[in-house]
Design a protein around this motif. Structure first.
Motif, short mmCIF file in Angstrom:
data_model
loop_
_atom_site.label_atom_id
_atom_site.label_comp_id
_atom_site.label_asym_id
_atom_site.label_seq_id
_atom_site.Cartn_x
_atom_site.Cartn_y
_atom_site.Cartn_z
N LEU A 355 0.82 -1.21 0.00
CA LEU A 355 0.00 0.00 0.00
C LEU A 355 0.86 1.27 0.00
CD1 LEU A 355 -2.64 -1.17 2.63
CD2 LEU A 355 -3.08 -0.79 0.20
N LEU A 356 1.93 1.25 0.79
CA LEU A 356 2.83 2.40 0.85
C LEU A 356 3.50 2.62 -0.50
CD1 LEU A 356 4.23 4.62 2.49
CD2 LEU A 356 5.97 2.93 3.14
N MET A 357 3.91 1.55 -1.15
CA MET A 357 4.56 1.68 -2.46
C MET A 357 3.60 2.24 -3.52
SD MET A 357 7.75 0.96 -2.26
CE MET A 357 7.62 1.84 -0.69
N ILE A 358 2.32 1.79 -3.48
CA ILE A 358 1.33 2.34 -4.42
C ILE A 358 1.20 3.83 -4.21
CG2 ILE A 358 -1.12 2.36 -5.06
CD1 ILE A 358 -1.22 -0.62 -4.47
N SER A 359 1.16 4.24 -2.93
CA SER A 359 1.04 5.67 -2.62
C SER A 359 2.24 6.45 -3.14
CB SER A 359 0.90 5.85 -1.10
OG SER A 359 0.85 7.21 -0.76
N ILE A 360 3.44 5.94 -2.89
CA ILE A 360 4.66 6.64 -3.31
C ILE A 360 4.77 6.68 -4.84
CG2 ILE A 360 7.19 6.52 -3.31
CD1 ILE A 360 7.00 5.41 -0.46
N PHE A 361 4.54 5.55 -5.49
CA PHE A 361 4.63 5.50 -6.96
C PHE A 361 3.61 6.44 -7.60
CE2 PHE A 361 6.22 0.86 -6.58
CZ PHE A 361 7.53 1.31 -6.44
N SER A 362 2.39 6.46 -7.06
CA SER A 362 1.35 7.31 -7.63
C SER A 362 1.68 8.79 -7.49
CB SER A 362 0.00 7.02 -6.95
OG SER A 362 -0.38 5.68 -7.12
N MET A 363 2.41 9.13 -6.44
CA MET A 363 2.76 10.53 -6.20
C MET A 363 3.97 10.96 -7.02
SD MET A 363 3.56 12.41 -2.55
CE MET A 363 4.79 11.17 -2.12
N THR A 364 4.97 10.07 -7.16
CA THR A 364 6.23 10.45 -7.79
C THR A 364 6.30 10.13 -9.28
OG1 THR A 364 7.22 8.33 -7.16
CG2 THR A 364 7.48 10.19 -5.62
N LEU A 365 5.50 9.17 -9.74
CA LEU A 365 5.59 8.73 -11.14
C LEU A 365 4.31 8.98 -11.91
CD1 LEU A 365 7.43 5.32 -10.56
CD2 LEU A 365 8.44 7.48 -11.31
N ASN A 366 3.48 9.89 -11.41
CA ASN A 366 2.20 10.16 -12.05
C ASN A 366 2.39 10.63 -13.50
OD1 ASN A 366 -0.59 10.48 -12.29
ND2 ASN A 366 -0.49 12.63 -11.68
N GLY A 367 1.68 9.96 -14.41
CA GLY A 367 1.76 10.34 -15.82
C GLY A 367 2.80 9.60 -16.62
N THR A 368 3.63 8.80 -15.96
CA THR A 368 4.67 8.05 -16.67
C THR A 368 4.12 6.71 -17.15
OG1 THR A 368 5.50 6.92 -14.69
CG2 THR A 368 6.42 9.11 -15.19
N ALA A 369 4.76 6.15 -18.18
CA ALA A 369 4.33 4.86 -18.72
C ALA A 369 4.60 3.72 -17.75
CB ALA A 369 5.04 4.60 -20.04
N LEU A 370 5.52 3.94 -16.79
CA LEU A 370 5.90 2.88 -15.85
C LEU A 370 4.89 2.71 -14.73
CD1 LEU A 370 8.14 0.86 -15.06
CD2 LEU A 370 9.25 2.73 -13.78
N LEU A 438 -5.38 9.11 -5.84
CA LEU A 438 -4.99 7.71 -5.61
C LEU A 438 -3.90 7.59 -4.56
CD1 LEU A 438 -5.58 4.83 -6.76
CD2 LEU A 438 -3.62 5.16 -8.27
N SER A 439 -2.91 8.46 -4.61
CA SER A 439 -1.77 8.38 -3.69
C SER A 439 -2.20 8.55 -2.24
CB SER A 439 -0.71 9.43 -4.05
OG SER A 439 0.37 9.38 -3.14
N ALA A 440 -2.96 9.60 -1.95
CA ALA A 440 -3.38 9.87 -0.57
C ALA A 440 -4.34 8.78 -0.07
CB ALA A 440 -4.04 11.24 -0.49
N THR A 441 -5.20 8.26 -0.97
CA THR A 441 -6.14 7.22 -0.57
C THR A 441 -5.40 5.97 -0.09
OG1 THR A 441 -7.78 8.01 -2.16
CG2 THR A 441 -8.05 5.76 -1.34
N PHE A 442 -4.38 5.57 -0.84
CA PHE A 442 -3.64 4.36 -0.44
C PHE A 442 -2.72 4.62 0.75
CE2 PHE A 442 -5.29 2.62 -4.30
CZ PHE A 442 -5.37 1.26 -4.03
N PHE A 443 -2.34 5.87 0.98
CA PHE A 443 -1.59 6.17 2.19
C PHE A 443 -2.48 6.01 3.42
CE2 PHE A 443 0.39 8.92 5.40
CZ PHE A 443 1.67 8.38 5.40
#
Length: 493
Positions: A355-370, A438-443
């Motif tokens: 859950l923490l990783m989903i939050s971090i990825f959604s915040m830092t990689l938003n809009g990327t293909a990865l 999405l990021s804050a929800t999973f946090f």
């Protein structure tokens, strides 16, 4: 002429020819048939909770049901609200009318309400039929495991009952798979969601017809004083000598239960009983607050918001269904080999990390293909921990911590709280995600996971390897150590 068994209460007086003919039966083969047919209730449970995952993006479109974020949550969660009440009231109905008859009733409700959902012309009708469908889902969640537990022999009970859990996740996998296939081969038809929903009529018909070939629970017959009927069923699902011994054991259990006064809410004034009930409620709530069903119900929407197209998200979401099925197999294997508290703690640690990783990825990689691939990998990790540790241990511990006199009340209250927590998360998830992202929800789910981990560490006792009687002594003594003999004693049925 022999007297009826209800009068003689002696299975040894049964006609010798009936005993001889019963030896030609194949009890294990018949038990497999019983398990397969009745666990179609679990399959329907899984399909009807999982199908909304792929159907919702289509039914929400303006040219279909035109759903807002709140209505999306209400469509998804109305089934869960119905399930909460279905779980509470169906138990009493099954005690009165019989397990087999109630499962047949539920199959009919599954069929009618699925058709109602499939032909709904607006959100109000959809919500109404989803609520009624939830009554059947909740009823199946209580009645099918109880029926399987009552017809199974001791050495096969765990395997037969957990097969229902396996059928639930199999139903979800089938829902995700059919959603993906229909969406990708429909040519962009907007009302494809109706075909996704109506497929659930097929297992409902199989369940209804199949139950005609399944016997009633011998324990239910015995609870109504119908010992001759109980004997006849036992002769079909046991070898004759074992059937005789088991009927004797059932009679003793029925006699003992008749002497016990039923627990009531007044008993919550007793501290040790209050503690057990609160533990049951807490265990039920923490199983849900990490957001497992936000992924099970809205997984396609989550992957779509991460960057996948709708059709690709539907295909990717099948991975969540596959890992759930595989993880349940692992969980069944682990239950007899690993202590339950460590399993829960490892499970919550794993889900919290995902859950923490989903939050971090959604915040830092938003809009990327990865991003969508990373989110998918974390939902798969989340479900691997959830379905292999948290879910199987939760249901097992709920069945273990309550003493016999308190089991009906304690399980009823706990399961009701589990469904209500599930309902609230299912209802509010799309609204919260739309409001804070999405990021804050999973946090938030991550913080709930940490709280769950602390609850397990600080409040839950270990139950593996302790008899039900030993656990009752433990709670009566306010958690003080019990005698070595009780600690090491195992349940004898």
């Amino acid at each position: 002429m022999n007297k009826p068994l209800e009068s003689s209460n002696d299975p040894a007086r049964l006609d010798h020819r009936q005993q001889q003919s019963s030896t030609t039966n194949h009890p294990k083969r018949y038990l497999k048939t019983i398990t397969l047919i009745s666990s179609f209730g679990g399959l329907l449970f899984g399909y009807d909770t999982g199908v909304i995952n792929g159907a919702l993006p289509y039914m929400a479109r303006p040219d279909q049901l035109n759903l807002s974020a709140f209505l999306e949550g209400l469509v998804a969660s109305s089934l869960i609200l119905g399930a909460a009440f279905g779980a509470v009231f169906t138990g009493k109905l099954a005690d009165s009318k019989g397990r087999k008859r109630v499962i047949m009733y539920l199959a009919f409700v599954f069929l009618v309400t699925t058709i109602g959902c499939s032909f709904a012309q607006n959100a109000q009708v959809m919500i109404f039929f989803r609520f009624l469908l939830g009554l059947a889902v909740g009823g199946a969640s209580v009645t099918v495991p109880a029926f399987l537990a009552e017809v199974s022999p001791v050495e096969l009970r765990g395997r037969m009952v957990t097969q229902n859990e396996l059928m639930i996740v199999t139903g979800q996998l089938l829902a995700y798979t059919f959603n993906a296939v229909l969406a990708n081969y429909s040519g962009g038809v907007s009302h494809i969601w109706r075909f996704m929903l109506v497929l659930a009529t097929l297992p409902a018909i199989v369940l209804w017809i199949g139950m005609f070939f399944v016997p009633e629970s011998p324990r239910w017959y015995a609870s109504k004083g119908k010992f001759k009927s109980a004997w006849r069923v036992l002769m079909k699902i046991r070898h004759p000598k074992r059937a005789k011994l088991e009927l004797t054991s059932i009679k003793k259990a029925v006699h003992t239960e008749q002497k016990l006064s039923k627990a009531s809410f007044k008993d919550l004034a007793i501290p040790w009983i209050r503690r057990i009930v609160f533990l049951g409620i807490g265990l039920s709530v923490i199983q849900q607050v990490t957001g497992v069903n936000s992924i099970m119900y809205y997984g396609t929407q989550i992957l779509k918001d991460s960057g996948f197209s709708t059709n690709v998200a539907l295909i990717a979401n099948v991975a969540n269904g596959i890992i759930s099925v595989l993880a349940v197999f692992l969980g069944i294997w682990l239950l007899d080999k690993v202590n339950h508290r460590p399993m829960l703690m490892i499970g919550f640690a794993g889900t919290s990390f995902a859950l923490l990783m989903i939050s971090i990825f959604s915040m830092t990689l938003n809009g990327t293909a990865l991003l969508p691939y990373l989110v998918l990998s974390m939902t798969v990790m989340f479900l691997a921990f959830q379905q292999s540790t948290i879910s199987p241990v939760t249901w097992l511990m709920l069945s273990e911590i309550f003493p016999q006199r308190l089991r009906g009340l304690g399980m009823g209250v706990s399961v009701f709280c589990l469904w209500i927590t599930n309902f609230m998360i299912s209802l509010l998830f799309p609204v919260i995600q739309e409001f804070i992202g999405l990021s804050a929800t999973f946090f938030l789910f991550f913080l709930c996971g940490i709280a769950a981990l602390l609850f397990v560490k600080l409040a839950l006792p270990e139950t593996r390897g302790k008899s039900l009687e030993a656990l009752e002594i433990y709670f009566r003594n306010k958690g003080r150590k019990i005698a070595v003999g009780d600690q090491n004693s195992k349940l004898r049925l």
